[in-house]
Motif scaffolding. Sequence first.
Motif, PDB file in Angstrom:
ATOM      1  N   GLU A 522       0.830  -1.211   0.000  1.00 10.88           N
ATOM      2  CA  GLU A 522       0.000   0.000   0.000  1.00 10.88           C
ATOM      3  C   GLU A 522       0.865   1.263   0.000  1.00 10.88           C
ATOM      4  O   GLU A 522       0.565   2.248  -0.678  1.00 10.88           O
ATOM      5  CB  GLU A 522      -0.904   0.011   1.236  1.00 10.88           C
ATOM      6  N   LEU A 526       1.099   4.288  -2.594  1.00 11.88           N
ATOM      7  CA  LEU A 526       0.952   5.699  -2.198  1.00 11.88           C
ATOM      8  C   LEU A 526       2.167   6.514  -2.602  1.00 11.88           C
ATOM      9  O   LEU A 526       2.066   7.666  -2.987  1.00 11.88           O
ATOM     10  CB  LEU A 526       0.732   5.811  -0.688  1.00 11.88           C
ATOM     11  N   ASP A 529       1.828   7.376  -6.107  1.00 11.06           N
ATOM     12  CA  ASP A 529       0.876   8.490  -6.242  1.00 11.06           C
ATOM     13  C   ASP A 529       1.497   9.793  -5.762  1.00 11.06           C
ATOM     14  O   ASP A 529       1.282  10.851  -6.347  1.00 11.06           O
ATOM     15  CB  ASP A 529      -0.390   8.195  -5.433  1.00 11.06           C
ATOM     16  N   TYR A 566      -3.216  19.473  -0.483  1.00 12.23           N
ATOM     17  CA  TYR A 566      -3.723  18.310  -1.216  1.00 12.23           C
ATOM     18  C   TYR A 566      -4.888  18.682  -2.115  1.00 12.23           C
ATOM     19  O   TYR A 566      -4.988  18.216  -3.258  1.00 12.23           O
ATOM     20  CB  TYR A 566      -4.158  17.237  -0.225  1.00 12.23           C
ATOM     21  N   MET A 571      -6.383  16.285  -5.435  1.00 14.35           N
ATOM     22  CA  MET A 571      -6.526  14.908  -4.952  1.00 14.35           C
ATOM     23  C   MET A 571      -7.970  14.687  -4.500  1.00 14.35           C
ATOM     24  O   MET A 571      -8.594  15.590  -3.941  1.00 14.35           O
ATOM     25  CB  MET A 571      -5.568  14.664  -3.792  1.00 14.35           C
ATOM     26  N   ASP A 572      -8.441  13.422  -4.668  1.00 11.03           N
ATOM     27  CA  ASP A 572      -9.799  13.124  -4.221  1.00 11.03           C
ATOM     28  C   ASP A 572      -9.803  12.834  -2.735  1.00 11.03           C
ATOM     29  O   ASP A 572      -8.750  12.681  -2.091  1.00 11.03           O
ATOM     30  CB  ASP A 572     -10.389  11.952  -5.019  1.00 11.03           C
ATOM     31  N   LYS A 574     -10.648  10.195  -1.021  1.00  9.69           N
ATOM     32  CA  LYS A 574     -10.108   8.903  -0.586  1.00  9.69           C
ATOM     33  C   LYS A 574      -8.594   8.941  -0.474  1.00  9.69           C
ATOM     34  O   LYS A 574      -8.020   8.465   0.514  1.00  9.69           O
ATOM     35  CB  LYS A 574     -10.557   7.823  -1.595  1.00  9.69           C
ATOM     36  N   LYS A 575      -7.961   9.526  -1.485  1.00  8.01           N
ATOM     37  CA  LYS A 575      -6.497   9.589  -1.475  1.00  8.01           C
ATOM     38  C   LYS A 575      -6.001  10.478  -0.350  1.00  8.01           C
ATOM     39  O   LYS A 575      -5.006  10.160   0.331  1.00  8.01           O
ATOM     40  CB  LYS A 575      -5.980  10.088  -2.825  1.00  8.01           C
ATOM     41  N   GLN A 578      -6.154   8.530   2.819  1.00  8.20           N
ATOM     42  CA  GLN A 578      -5.037   7.603   2.950  1.00  8.20           C
ATOM     43  C   GLN A 578      -3.755   8.332   3.339  1.00  8.20           C
ATOM     44  O   GLN A 578      -3.012   7.869   4.215  1.00  8.20           O
ATOM     45  CB  GLN A 578      -4.855   6.846   1.613  1.00  8.20           C
ATOM     46  N   LEU A 579      -3.492   9.476   2.689  1.00  9.06           N
ATOM     47  CA  LEU A 579      -2.250  10.213   2.973  1.00  9.06           C
ATOM     48  C   LEU A 579      -2.239  10.759   4.396  1.00  9.06           C
ATOM     49  O   LEU A 579      -1.185  10.817   5.051  1.00  9.06           O
ATOM     50  CB  LEU A 579      -2.078  11.375   1.982  1.00  9.06           C
TER      51      LEU A 579
END
Length: 614
Positions: A522, A526, A529, A566, A571-572, A574-575, A578-579
């Motif tokens: 994962e 990331l 990304d 961000y 960025m959406d 969800k991303k 995660q970040l």
Amino acid sequence: MKYLALKNLIFLTGIFFCCFKAGAQTMLDSTALGNLSEKDKPALLIQLAERSRINGDYMGAIAKAQQGAALALKFKNFIEATKAYTVKVSVYATTKQFILAKKASDSTLSLAQQSRKPIALAYAYYAQALFYNAIDNSEKITKYCQLALKSLGKEPEPYLSARIYYQLYMLNSRRDDVKNVNKYAIAATENALKTTDYNLLSNCYIALSVAADYNYAGTKKEVFRDSVLYYLNKAQNLYQQYPKYVARKTYSIACINSADYYLRYFPDTDQQAKANAIRYASMANEVMKGAINGEEIRASSLGILSEYARRDKNFIMAEAYLQEAYSIMVSKKVPYYYTLINVVTALSNFYEQRGNYEKALEFQKKTTEYSNKLFDEKKTLNAQKLEVQYEAEKKNNEVKLLKQREQYARQQKYLYIGIAIASLLGLIFMFRSYHFRLRYSLQREKQLHLEKQDAELQMKFEKEEQARLKAEQLLLESQQQQLQKEVMANQLQLEHKKEMLFQIKEKLSDNHQLNINKIWNEELLLDNDFEEAKFQIQQVHPEFFSLLNQRAQQKLTSLDLKLCAYLHLKMDTKKIAQLMHIEAKSVRMSRYRVKQKLGLDKEEDLNLFLQNMA
């Protein structure tokens, strides 16, 4: 009631009541003119003009002075003509006709210069001092008084010297310069004692009483306090001995100052002092009945009498005195507003103390009315003074310029003579001189050409140097901006790694079983990304965060700033979750909170706003 102060009374005396001609005090009579030849008439006409001026007959004074000046000029008697014009200056200054006073003072100076006599120049300078005294120019008063005294150095004239010193005394009394008040009052008196002008001497004694009053105020020594009354008594005695030669106003001022002395320096319980004060105030009032320009002194004397009546609780008499003072002051065609304001203020206070508030208000309104009129009068006079002073300075500058031109013309004349002589001598060396000038011209031209080339090279070098410095500066700025972008991108990545490690640590401490391979895969995803985002982060404007903080209405936290970065990178949710290792719901809540801190309306798009920030 606030009556006239000592130094103000003596100031008025100095303007109006100094007799002009020293010498034997004989009765002046216009019928005596018929017994004199035309050549001898100017001196008597000037004395008559001065007598009219003292008695307030200003038109008569001007007419007699003009007649005396015309006769004096007819026989080229510039000294008497100068004296006649000095009388005119004094009248115009007293009646505040500043333009006419300036013209008369200039004429006085012109006549004195034609006479070339020190005594005439002294009178002319004294006339200038009178004019500048009228427009309140202290520097000029001192200057022309000193010039007048200097002119009298070779030909002593006690009468004129006394008047000049008296003028300086009045100037310094307005400044409250105690040292000079004493100095000039003594000097004026010493000179006045050498004349038989008893009115002038009486004024000087009053001046000495004012000086003694200053001395007592500064030292509290009783000898000075006693001197005040001593000199006032001497002034009064002169009137008793020579009633035809001492002006009534001079005597009444001495009386009113004596009443003021007892009022200020003796307690209410001293019945003898009270009786003396009332006696002197009554004498001042009685003497000035029917006198021209005696209203201020009568009002002041009535004010003192009213004060004593009030102390005796005789309120009917206190009111009567004040009302009489008011009637006297308003009877003047042009009231003396300072004293009139004091009178109506005293009446307002009296009625207020007696509980008659309607009359108190009535006189309070009059106080305001007269204060406004006084202000308007002062404003008009000040404007006239400034205008006359400007014109006077302008004319003085023109005179200086004319003198400079005259001096330049003389110098030019001498120069032409010198040039003619030099030209005759120069013919001998003409050829050599021409050759020398030609050679010098060529050398000079060559030198100028070299200097021009040097200047062009220097300018070119400076331009190149400026261009190089500008290029270096642009390069440094570009490098600095790039570093700032990279630092911001790396900081975001480091913060993400730190969060990830912190999550692993917490799970390990809670004995959770971790799938390291899953976390590793994962994180690689990331990182890929983030590498793609990193390039975009480096394009963020270096001032992105500072602009956000400036726009924010509330302080933005580091998490708020990270979220904005961000979102700016598109960025959406969800991303971003995660970040930042948070739930998608938390991301939406953070977006709402940031939107509030930035002061955005519900309809405004946060993403669009952050995109425009770049």
